[in-house]
Write an enzyme that holds these catalytic residues in place. Structure first.
Site, mmCIF file in Angstrom:
data_model
loop_
_atom_site.group_PDB
_atom_site.id
_atom_site.type_symbol
_atom_site.label_atom_id
_atom_site.label_comp_id
_atom_site.label_asym_id
_atom_site.label_seq_id
_atom_site.Cartn_x
_atom_site.Cartn_y
_atom_site.Cartn_z
ATOM 1 N N HIS A 77 0.836 -1.210 0.000
ATOM 2 C CA HIS A 77 0.000 0.000 0.000
ATOM 3 C C HIS A 77 0.867 1.256 0.000
ATOM 4 O O HIS A 77 0.581 2.224 -0.711
ATOM 5 C CB HIS A 77 -0.914 -0.027 1.230
ATOM 6 C CG HIS A 77 -1.854 1.111 1.344
ATOM 7 N ND1 HIS A 77 -2.856 1.356 0.429
ATOM 8 C CD2 HIS A 77 -1.957 2.083 2.285
ATOM 9 C CE1 HIS A 77 -3.536 2.425 0.806
ATOM 10 N NE2 HIS A 77 -3.010 2.896 1.922
ATOM 11 N N ASP A 80 2.275 1.840 -3.397
ATOM 12 C CA ASP A 80 1.209 2.344 -4.274
ATOM 13 C C ASP A 80 1.005 3.836 -4.042
ATOM 14 O O ASP A 80 0.904 4.612 -4.996
ATOM 15 C CB ASP A 80 -0.082 1.573 -4.008
ATOM 16 C CG ASP A 80 -1.220 2.019 -4.894
ATOM 17 O OD1 ASP A 80 -1.023 2.088 -6.132
ATOM 18 O OD2 ASP A 80 -2.312 2.295 -4.370
#
Length: 108
Positions: A77, A80
């Site tokens: 995450h 990202d």
């Protein structure tokens, strides 16, 4: 996930999120014709993004030194967030330029 990776991940997420918010604020200023302020905000966003990138570099250097990095959703995450913010900042710079161009044509 070990605590160090967790801290690094949230360092990336926090700084990347702040950078994206600042870049979004820059777009708002450009839309209003405040190009000097917009460029200041883009510079600030870039500096904040650099902080996020330093956390990522810490991970890369550790792995290059032979440390294994435990992969988890939080780390993925964070990566990202970093990559989308990098792309968003590039586009925000282009949009500020575009707004400035449009304003310059309207003023004539």
């Amino acid at each position: 996930m070990n605590e160090k990776i967790f801290e690094i991940s949230f360092g990336i997420i926090g700084h990347a999120g702040d950078a994206k918010s600042t870049a979004y604020e820059a777009l708002g200023e450009a839309k209003l014709g405040n190009f000097e302020k917009a460029r200041e905000l883009l510079k600030e966003a870039n500096e904040t993004l650099t902080k996020a990138h330093r956390f990522q570099t810490e991970l890369i250097q550790a792995e290059a030194s032979g440390e294994k990095t435990e992969m988890g959703v939080v780390l993925v995450h964070s990566q990202d967030h970093l990559m989308t913010t990098m792309n968003f900042l590039q586009l925000a710079k282009e949009f500020v330029d575009m707004y400035e161009f449009i304003y310059s044509k309207l003023e004539k």
